[in-house]
Every structure is written in C-alpha cells, then in structure tokens.
Design a protein around this motif. Sequence first.
Motif, short mmCIF file in Angstrom:
data_model
loop_
_atom_site.label_atom_id
_atom_site.label_comp_id
_atom_site.label_asym_id
_atom_site.label_seq_id
_atom_site.Cartn_x
_atom_site.Cartn_y
_atom_site.Cartn_z
N TRP A 16 0.98 -1.07 0.04
CA TRP A 16 -0.03 -0.08 -0.11
C TRP A 16 0.76 1.13 -0.03
CZ3 TRP A 16 -4.92 -0.98 -0.42
CH2 TRP A 16 -5.30 -2.12 -0.11
N LEU A 17 0.59 2.32 -0.79
CA LEU A 17 1.05 3.50 -0.79
C LEU A 17 0.06 4.54 -0.17
CD1 LEU A 17 2.68 3.20 -4.38
CD2 LEU A 17 3.75 2.56 -2.34
N GLY A 18 0.22 5.06 0.82
CA GLY A 18 -0.75 5.98 1.58
C GLY A 18 -0.08 7.36 1.35
N MET A 19 -0.90 8.37 1.39
CA MET A 19 -0.36 9.92 1.14
C MET A 19 -1.18 11.02 1.53
SD MET A 19 0.53 9.41 -3.00
CE MET A 19 1.04 7.64 -2.66
N MET A 20 -1.02 11.98 1.76
CA MET A 20 -1.48 13.02 2.21
C MET A 20 -2.52 13.38 0.97
SD MET A 20 1.23 15.57 4.33
CE MET A 20 -0.04 17.03 3.91
N TRP A 21 -3.77 13.92 1.56
CA TRP A 21 -4.68 14.39 0.67
C TRP A 21 -4.17 15.68 -0.47
CZ3 TRP A 21 -8.84 12.19 -1.38
CH2 TRP A 21 -9.64 12.79 -2.11
N GLY A 22 -4.43 15.45 -1.53
CA GLY A 22 -4.02 16.73 -2.37
C GLY A 22 -2.40 16.80 -2.89
N SER A 23 -1.41 15.86 -2.28
CA SER A 23 -0.27 15.82 -2.37
C SER A 23 0.17 15.72 -3.92
CB SER A 23 0.36 14.61 -1.59
OG SER A 23 0.11 13.45 -2.05
N LEU A 24 1.37 16.22 -4.32
CA LEU A 24 2.01 16.24 -5.63
C LEU A 24 1.98 14.97 -6.06
CD1 LEU A 24 4.09 19.18 -5.63
CD2 LEU A 24 1.96 18.98 -6.68
N LYS A 25 2.51 13.83 -5.13
CA LYS A 25 2.88 12.58 -5.64
C LYS A 25 1.46 11.82 -5.94
CE LYS A 25 3.71 11.55 -0.80
NZ LYS A 25 5.02 11.28 0.16
N ALA A 26 0.37 12.20 -5.16
CA ALA A 26 -0.72 11.60 -5.36
C ALA A 26 -1.54 12.14 -6.62
CB ALA A 26 -1.96 11.86 -4.30
N ARG A 27 -1.33 13.45 -6.79
CA ARG A 27 -1.83 13.92 -8.27
C ARG A 27 -1.14 13.30 -9.48
NH1 ARG A 27 -2.51 19.91 -6.26
NH2 ARG A 27 -0.38 20.04 -6.71
N ASP A 28 0.42 13.11 -9.26
CA ASP A 28 0.93 12.41 -10.31
C ASP A 28 0.73 11.03 -10.26
OD1 ASP A 28 2.87 14.54 -10.29
OD2 ASP A 28 4.43 13.55 -9.29
N LEU A 29 0.27 10.08 -9.66
CA LEU A 29 -0.18 9.04 -9.78
C LEU A 29 -1.46 8.80 -10.26
CD1 LEU A 29 1.14 7.15 -6.67
CD2 LEU A 29 1.96 6.99 -8.80
N ARG A 30 -2.40 9.94 -9.96
CA ARG A 30 -3.91 9.86 -10.67
C ARG A 30 -3.66 10.21 -12.04
NH1 ARG A 30 -7.87 13.12 -6.52
NH2 ARG A 30 -9.20 11.40 -6.49
N ARG A 31 -2.60 10.73 -12.44
CA ARG A 31 -2.53 11.20 -14.03
C ARG A 31 -1.92 10.08 -14.59
NH1 ARG A 31 -0.48 15.51 -12.71
NH2 ARG A 31 1.57 14.94 -12.77
N ASP A 32 -0.82 9.53 -14.30
CA ASP A 32 -0.10 8.64 -14.63
C ASP A 32 0.45 7.70 -13.51
OD1 ASP A 32 2.34 6.96 -15.67
OD2 ASP A 32 2.70 8.64 -16.97
N ASN A 33 -0.09 6.43 -13.66
CA ASN A 33 -0.03 5.49 -12.28
C ASN A 33 1.37 4.90 -12.27
OD1 ASN A 33 -0.36 3.57 -14.30
ND2 ASN A 33 -2.03 2.66 -12.89
N ARG A 34 2.23 5.10 -13.13
CA ARG A 34 3.43 4.30 -13.12
C ARG A 34 4.46 4.96 -11.88
NH1 ARG A 34 5.76 5.31 -18.80
NH2 ARG A 34 4.73 7.32 -18.42
N PHE A 35 4.96 4.01 -11.28
CA PHE A 35 5.87 4.51 -9.93
C PHE A 35 7.17 3.34 -9.87
CE2 PHE A 35 3.72 0.90 -7.93
CZ PHE A 35 4.47 0.29 -7.37
N ALA A 36 8.05 3.86 -8.97
CA ALA A 36 9.38 3.11 -8.72
C ALA A 36 9.36 3.51 -7.13
CB ALA A 36 10.52 3.50 -9.42
N LEU A 37 9.58 2.56 -6.47
CA LEU A 37 9.79 2.67 -4.84
C LEU A 37 10.97 2.04 -4.53
CD1 LEU A 37 8.29 3.45 -2.12
CD2 LEU A 37 7.69 1.44 -1.90
N HIS A 38 12.10 3.14 -3.93
CA HIS A 38 13.17 2.67 -3.58
C HIS A 38 13.33 2.45 -2.14
CE1 HIS A 38 17.62 3.20 -2.92
NE2 HIS A 38 17.81 2.34 -4.07
#
Length: 169
Positions: A53-75
């Motif tokens: 699970w990836l939880g984040m603050m409401w309206g955060s830039l990373k959440a907006r990024d993932l809503r637009r393009d859901n690709r991610f990498a977690l290091h």
Amino acid sequence: MSWAEFREAAPGFAEAVEQRFGKYPHHVLATLRKDGSPRLTGLEADFRVGELWLGMMWGSLKARDLRRDNRFALHANPGSDNGMDDGDVRVSGRAVEVTAPDVLARWAAGAPDGGTPEKFHLFRAEVEEVVWVGVEREEIVLRIWRPGHPLRVIRRGDGDAPPDEESAH
C-alpha cells in the motif's frame, strides 16, 4: 500483479524484500510529473493483507502524479552508512487508487502509527518488477523478478569475465 501474487510466485525473495523495506520506515517514491520529468518524494511503504500500500496526504503532488500517470518506482531507504549489507531494493509497477470507503476505513484502522488523517489517498501497488542489488563475496549480485518469469540471478565480478546468469525457480 498484486503483492500477494508476487509472494506466491517468489516467496523467499518477497520475504527478503519486505524485510529490507521493514528495516527503515521512510523510503523514496518516484512518480512522473505532468511534463514527464521524475519526482522523488518520501513515503512509508505498508505491506499488509497481501498488498503493498502507498498512502499519502490528501492532494499531495505525488498523489496527483499517480492519478494522472500511475507508473511508480519505490526505492528502499539505503540506510545511514555505505555498507549496503542488506542490498539495494526497488519495486516498480502501477499504483491503483483505492476509493471504496470500507477499504479506506479498514486500512486506516490498521495503520501502524494510528495517526491516519481523516482524508488521504491510498494506492495499491500492482507489481511489474522487483530488483535487489547487493554484494556477495567479490561479486555484485542482481536478483530481478518480473511477472510470468522466474527469478533471475546475475553475478558480476570486477574482471573482464561476462556476467553469470541463472534462473531460480
């Protein structure tokens, strides 16, 4: 592929990856900005109920990024020194936003810190690649897993010899 499916396909490797992430609470999430450039931000990874699970603050830039393009990498957090005794671990894939109120409530109720805000974004990771890089004896060792493929193990020395590759089943 869900984290549970990854655990089923490569149980020992999945356990080692979870342990590596569990060593520190904060990790680095890479998302894509509107213009396609990378954004790196801190994140706490949460492995529960067979999911990453990836939880984040409401309206955060990373959440907006993932809503637009859901690709991610977690290091995974590399730690405070340069020993890398537990290796360098990365998970990449696609983040699927969870909006069902009952799922959000269950996740918030089981959050380890108990401090989940009233509104937050929650994404479930769909795993496309897991990579562990470490040093064993005199070799750099890469373990690479992708859905539908066996775990690949690549060993590289510091000489001119080509890397040795094997598939672990």
